[in-house]
Design a protein around this motif. Sequence first.
Motif, mmCIF file in Angstrom:
data_model
loop_
_atom_site.group_PDB
_atom_site.id
_atom_site.type_symbol
_atom_site.label_atom_id
_atom_site.label_comp_id
_atom_site.label_asym_id
_atom_site.label_seq_id
_atom_site.Cartn_x
_atom_site.Cartn_y
_atom_site.Cartn_z
ATOM 1 N N VAL A 1 -7.220 -11.299 48.912
ATOM 2 C CA VAL A 1 -6.130 -11.089 49.873
ATOM 3 C C VAL A 1 -5.333 -9.841 49.502
ATOM 4 C CG1 VAL A 1 -3.945 -12.039 50.728
ATOM 5 C CG2 VAL A 1 -5.971 -13.510 50.564
ATOM 6 N N ALA A 2 -4.925 -9.739 48.238
ATOM 7 C CA ALA A 2 -4.126 -8.593 47.800
ATOM 8 C C ALA A 2 -4.883 -7.276 47.965
ATOM 9 C CB ALA A 2 -3.694 -8.784 46.351
ATOM 10 N N ALA A 3 -6.147 -7.263 47.599
ATOM 11 C CA ALA A 3 -6.945 -6.038 47.717
ATOM 12 C C ALA A 3 -7.117 -5.630 49.181
ATOM 13 C CB ALA A 3 -8.298 -6.229 47.047
ATOM 14 N N ALA A 4 -7.326 -6.598 50.057
ATOM 15 C CA ALA A 4 -7.466 -6.291 51.488
ATOM 16 C C ALA A 4 -6.152 -5.763 52.061
ATOM 17 C CB ALA A 4 -7.933 -7.533 52.246
ATOM 18 N N GLN A 5 -5.054 -6.365 51.665
ATOM 19 C CA GLN A 5 -3.747 -5.891 52.141
ATOM 20 C C GLN A 5 -3.477 -4.469 51.666
ATOM 21 O OE1 GLN A 5 -1.460 -9.234 50.630
ATOM 22 N NE2 GLN A 5 -1.155 -10.030 52.705
ATOM 23 N N GLU A 6 -3.876 -4.159 50.440
ATOM 24 C CA GLU A 6 -3.694 -2.797 49.929
ATOM 25 C C GLU A 6 -4.476 -1.781 50.748
ATOM 26 O OE1 GLU A 6 -4.728 -2.747 45.769
ATOM 27 O OE2 GLU A 6 -3.102 -4.145 45.265
ATOM 28 N N ARG A 7 -5.555 -2.219 51.363
ATOM 29 C CA ARG A 7 -6.373 -1.327 52.199
ATOM 30 C C ARG A 7 -5.887 -1.276 53.646
ATOM 31 N NH1 ARG A 7 -12.168 -0.026 50.849
ATOM 32 N NH2 ARG A 7 -12.188 -0.082 48.596
ATOM 33 N N VAL B 1 -5.894 -16.397 56.179
ATOM 34 C CA VAL B 1 -6.804 -17.202 55.372
ATOM 35 C C VAL B 1 -7.226 -18.428 56.175
ATOM 36 C CG1 VAL B 1 -7.096 -18.560 53.254
ATOM 37 C CG2 VAL B 1 -5.815 -16.402 53.200
ATOM 38 N N VAL B 2 -8.521 -18.678 56.180
ATOM 39 C CA VAL B 2 -9.103 -19.865 56.798
ATOM 40 C C VAL B 2 -9.860 -20.581 55.686
ATOM 41 C CG1 VAL B 2 -10.747 -20.746 58.498
ATOM 42 C CG2 VAL B 2 -9.324 -18.754 59.047
ATOM 43 N N ALA B 3 -9.537 -21.847 55.476
ATOM 44 C CA ALA B 3 -10.185 -22.626 54.419
ATOM 45 C C ALA B 3 -11.058 -23.709 55.031
ATOM 46 C CB ALA B 3 -9.134 -23.272 53.518
ATOM 47 N N THR B 4 -12.230 -23.904 54.444
ATOM 48 C CA THR B 4 -13.000 -25.079 54.836
ATOM 49 C C THR B 4 -12.185 -26.295 54.387
ATOM 50 O OG1 THR B 4 -14.242 -25.155 52.764
ATOM 51 C CG2 THR B 4 -15.206 -23.866 54.591
ATOM 52 N N LEU C 1 -0.762 -18.588 49.237
ATOM 53 C CA LEU C 1 -1.486 -17.767 50.212
ATOM 54 C C LEU C 1 -0.670 -17.567 51.484
ATOM 55 C CD1 LEU C 1 -5.038 -19.239 49.648
ATOM 56 C CD2 LEU C 1 -4.263 -16.925 49.051
ATOM 57 N N GLU C 2 0.046 -18.588 51.903
ATOM 58 C CA GLU C 2 0.896 -18.434 53.093
ATOM 59 C C GLU C 2 2.045 -17.468 52.811
ATOM 60 O OE1 GLU C 2 -0.043 -22.634 55.378
ATOM 61 O OE2 GLU C 2 1.826 -22.496 54.213
ATOM 62 N N ARG C 3 2.591 -17.522 51.602
ATOM 63 C CA ARG C 3 3.660 -16.590 51.231
ATOM 64 C C ARG C 3 3.112 -15.160 51.219
ATOM 65 N NH1 ARG C 3 4.461 -13.941 47.062
ATOM 66 N NH2 ARG C 3 3.101 -15.147 45.711
ATOM 67 N N ARG C 4 1.940 -14.960 50.635
ATOM 68 C CA ARG C 4 1.339 -13.620 50.533
ATOM 69 C C ARG C 4 1.021 -13.021 51.894
ATOM 70 N NH1 ARG C 4 -2.126 -12.334 45.639
ATOM 71 N NH2 ARG C 4 -1.586 -13.891 44.079
ATOM 72 N N THR C 5 0.536 -13.856 52.797
ATOM 73 C CA THR C 5 0.065 -13.345 54.092
ATOM 74 C C THR C 5 1.115 -13.442 55.203
ATOM 75 O OG1 THR C 5 -0.835 -15.486 54.771
ATOM 76 C CG2 THR C 5 -2.315 -13.996 53.540
ATOM 77 N N GLY C 6 2.095 -14.312 55.016
ATOM 78 C CA GLY C 6 3.063 -14.543 56.091
ATOM 79 C C GLY C 6 2.467 -15.327 57.237
ATOM 80 N N ARG C 7 1.344 -15.978 57.007
ATOM 81 C CA ARG C 7 0.632 -16.739 58.041
ATOM 82 C C ARG C 7 0.190 -18.074 57.464
ATOM 83 N NH1 ARG C 7 -1.665 -14.044 62.186
ATOM 84 N NH2 ARG C 7 -1.010 -11.912 62.386
#
Length: 183
Positions: free
Chosen positions: A25-31, A37-40, A52-58
């Motif tokens: 997630v962090a590496a993708a955001q840096e790009r 995030v979708v989890a099985t 993960l919700e805090r990091r993505t805001g979603r």
Amino acid sequence: MTGAANLLQVIVCAAGPAGGVGLLVAAAQERGWTVQVVATPAALDFINVDDLERRTGRPVRSRPRKPDEPKPPRADAIVVAPATYNTVNKFAQGIADTYALGLLAEAPGLGIPVVVMPCVNGALASRVPFRRSVEALRAEGVRVLFGPGGFEPGAPGTDGGPAEAYPWHLAVAALGRPAPGPR
């Protein structure tokens, strides 16, 4: 939820390294990607949903929306990491029995680029069904990072090692940067 430019859906499966998906997630955001995030369902026990919700805001999604919920935006790209034996095989067969697999089943037909990085042990990787699934996905244009330049399983019976050792950076590199400009 409103649309997002450069939306990357990161699908995480229930494999040993799943707890480290925040590195992806962090590496993708840096790009420059906006990450969803979708989890099985099984992966929910492997990840830190709040973080993960805090990091993505979603919100982390794991189930289809209810009829009265707004339709989520369509992804511009999808990364599946770590991808389990079951997910790789079901994706190749077009099985859509979870929310994550439903997204994957549609993606090639919608022209959404998909990068899949499996995490399977040597015994599972040697199975004919798995090898056929990898070949079928590649034939459909899915970028499967398995073998040299991707995930390489250890000896039979191993689970790929600790989350930090999983090659998250390869998935981000294969994805590249989002397209410039509005969607």
